[in-house]
Write a protein that holds these residues in place. Structure first.
Motif, PDB file in Angstrom:
ATOM      1  N   SER A  17     -68.703   8.337 -21.033  1.00  0.00           N
ATOM      2  CA  SER A  17     -69.529   8.197 -22.237  1.00  0.00           C
ATOM      3  C   SER A  17     -69.949   6.741 -22.432  1.00  0.00           C
ATOM      4  O   SER A  17     -71.094   6.450 -22.803  1.00  0.00           O
ATOM      5  CB  SER A  17     -68.769   8.686 -23.470  1.00  0.00           C
ATOM      6  N   LEU A  18     -69.004   5.818 -22.183  1.00  0.00           N
ATOM      7  CA  LEU A  18     -69.326   4.398 -22.296  1.00  0.00           C
ATOM      8  C   LEU A  18     -70.466   4.029 -21.355  1.00  0.00           C
ATOM      9  O   LEU A  18     -71.435   3.368 -21.762  1.00  0.00           O
ATOM     10  CB  LEU A  18     -68.095   3.559 -21.975  1.00  0.00           C
ATOM     11  N   TRP A  19     -70.378   4.473 -20.104  1.00  0.00           N
ATOM     12  CA  TRP A  19     -71.385   4.069 -19.123  1.00  0.00           C
ATOM     13  C   TRP A  19     -72.703   4.787 -19.312  1.00  0.00           C
ATOM     14  O   TRP A  19     -73.767   4.232 -19.008  1.00  0.00           O
ATOM     15  CB  TRP A  19     -70.833   4.237 -17.712  1.00  0.00           C
ATOM     16  N   ASP A  20     -72.672   5.999 -19.822  1.00  0.00           N
ATOM     17  CA  ASP A  20     -73.934   6.666 -20.179  1.00  0.00           C
ATOM     18  C   ASP A  20     -74.666   5.870 -21.260  1.00  0.00           C
ATOM     19  O   ASP A  20     -75.886   5.666 -21.184  1.00  0.00           O
ATOM     20  CB  ASP A  20     -73.661   8.091 -20.680  1.00  0.00           C
ATOM     21  N   ALA A  21     -73.910   5.414 -22.267  1.00  0.00           N
ATOM     22  CA  ALA A  21     -74.518   4.648 -23.363  1.00  0.00           C
ATOM     23  C   ALA A  21     -75.021   3.294 -22.878  1.00  0.00           C
ATOM     24  O   ALA A  21     -76.131   2.870 -23.216  1.00  0.00           O
ATOM     25  CB  ALA A  21     -73.503   4.464 -24.495  1.00  0.00           C
ATOM     26  N   LEU A  22     -74.204   2.599 -22.061  1.00  0.00           N
ATOM     27  CA  LEU A  22     -74.613   1.291 -21.561  1.00  0.00           C
ATOM     28  C   LEU A  22     -75.853   1.389 -20.683  1.00  0.00           C
ATOM     29  O   LEU A  22     -76.753   0.536 -20.764  1.00  0.00           O
ATOM     30  CB  LEU A  22     -73.465   0.645 -20.778  1.00  0.00           C
ATOM     31  N   ALA A  23     -75.915   2.416 -19.842  1.00  0.00           N
ATOM     32  CA  ALA A  23     -77.080   2.579 -18.972  1.00  0.00           C
ATOM     33  C   ALA A  23     -78.329   2.875 -19.784  1.00  0.00           C
ATOM     34  O   ALA A  23     -79.427   2.384 -19.468  1.00  0.00           O
ATOM     35  CB  ALA A  23     -76.829   3.700 -17.963  1.00  0.00           C
ATOM     36  N   TYR A  24     -78.192   3.678 -20.838  1.00  0.00           N
ATOM     37  CA  TYR A  24     -79.340   3.977 -21.702  1.00  0.00           C
ATOM     38  C   TYR A  24     -79.841   2.702 -22.376  1.00  0.00           C
ATOM     39  O   TYR A  24     -81.051   2.432 -22.417  1.00  0.00           O
ATOM     40  CB  TYR A  24     -78.944   5.015 -22.752  1.00  0.00           C
ATOM     41  N   ILE A  25     -78.910   1.902 -22.910  1.00  0.00           N
ATOM     42  CA  ILE A  25     -79.289   0.659 -23.576  1.00  0.00           C
ATOM     43  C   ILE A  25     -79.940  -0.310 -22.589  1.00  0.00           C
ATOM     44  O   ILE A  25     -80.974  -0.933 -22.881  1.00  0.00           O
ATOM     45  CB  ILE A  25     -78.055   0.005 -24.226  1.00  0.00           C
TER      46      ILE A  25
END
Length: 306
Positions: free
Chosen positions: A274-282
């Motif tokens: 979840s952390l990396w999904d959010a970071l990649a989106y940002i």
């Protein structure tokens, strides 16, 4: 420029990216395209009054920001979600696509520019390498919606990861040639292999050690460790050992992604993903907005008139 002013501008860009994402889903247009176009329209409307944050990113500063801030996030997120079994099973075709196919593409582009526009061959080849390592974000999104075969997805994702490292090394070698330095063919190939393999070995070592300590960590500690691994492997390989930071981060992500199911609980894995999904989106949102904002409409108009 003050930090508070930069944070305000970044906050406004992120809010804008959210609304742009709503528009892109409504009209079924790849969000990256809408982000870049949206950034360009803002730059065009602002005219000469560019945002202070954008002004500070012109020139080499933008390249450094992309490489050191955005690239580790995008590479690590892609590899940690990639099936290591599928990747290794298709490693041969992936390497051929990332090396031979990239070289063919760069050569065709380079010679076309050289013969068609009269650009020096070294500069034309430099552009060819630069433009041949494409970002398949929009293509992969379409593929997933269409339900294409899993092997095709693996080939495209794997090639996109490998070609970054190859293109960066090729770009560095050709840049020396374009600037008038002499670089031998054998020397260039040795540099390519050394930088490529060296980065992969460093990343694999860091990823293996990190995966071994995963059972000792709770979900927040594991998420924090993954962030340190992504940036740490990149900087250690690139700045300390002079090898490919891209390959180091990619290898670390692959190792952790492969061992996490057997080394970490479901809650830990879900938090990390979840952390990396959010970071990649940002990272994608800011990156494509910056690309649009940094396009100079006046310069485009001057070249069209020419």
């Amino acid at each position: 420029m003050e930090l508070s002013e930069s944070l305000l501008e970044i906050s406004l860009l992120l809010v804008g990216a959210v609304f742009i994402g709503i528009v892109s889903r409504r009209f079924r247009i790849p969000v990256t395209v809408v982000l870049a176009v949206g950034g360009f329209l803002v730059a065009w409307a602002a005219g000469d009054e560019a945002l202070p944050l954008v002004e500070s990113l012109y020139g080499e500063q933008f390249a450094e920001t992309v490489v050191n801030l955005f690239l580790p996030i995008l590479i690590f997120e892609a590899t940690i979600n990639l099936s290591t079994r599928d990747f290794l099973r298709n490693l041969g075709p992936i390497l051929v696509l990332a090396t031979v196919a990239l070289a063919i593409s760069a050569t065709l582009v380079g010679f076309s520019l050289h013969w068609g526009l009269g650009i020096s061959l070294a500069s034309a080849m430099l552009f060819g390498v630069l433009i041949s390592a494409t970002d398949p974000v929009a293509v992969l999104a379409v593929f997933k919606n269409l339900g294409v075969p899993r092997r095709l997805l693996t080939l495209v994702e794997g090639e996109s990861l490998m070609n970054d490292g190859v293109a960066i090394v090729g770009y560095s070698v050709l840049l020396q040639v374009a600037l008038g330095d002499s670089v031998g063919y054998v020397e260039g190939m040795v540099d390519l292999v050394t930088v490529f393999v060296g980065g992969a070995l460093i990343g694999a070592g860091i990823g293996l050690v990190s995966a071994l300590v995963l059972p000792m960590l709770d979900r927040l500690s594991a998420a924090t460790l993954s962030l340190g691994v992504a940036y740490g492997s990149f900087v250690l390989a690139d700045a300390v050992f002079g090898v490919s930071g891209v390959m180091a981060t990619a290898a670390a992500g692959l190792i952790i992604g492969a061992l996490a199911p057997s080394r970490a609980s479901a809650s830990v894995r879900n938090t990390v993903m979840s952390l990396w999904d959010a970071l990649a989106y940002i990272a994608n949102a800011l990156l494509f907005l910056f690309v649009g904002l940094l396009i100079n409409p006046t310069l485009i108009g001057d070249n069209l008139d020419a």
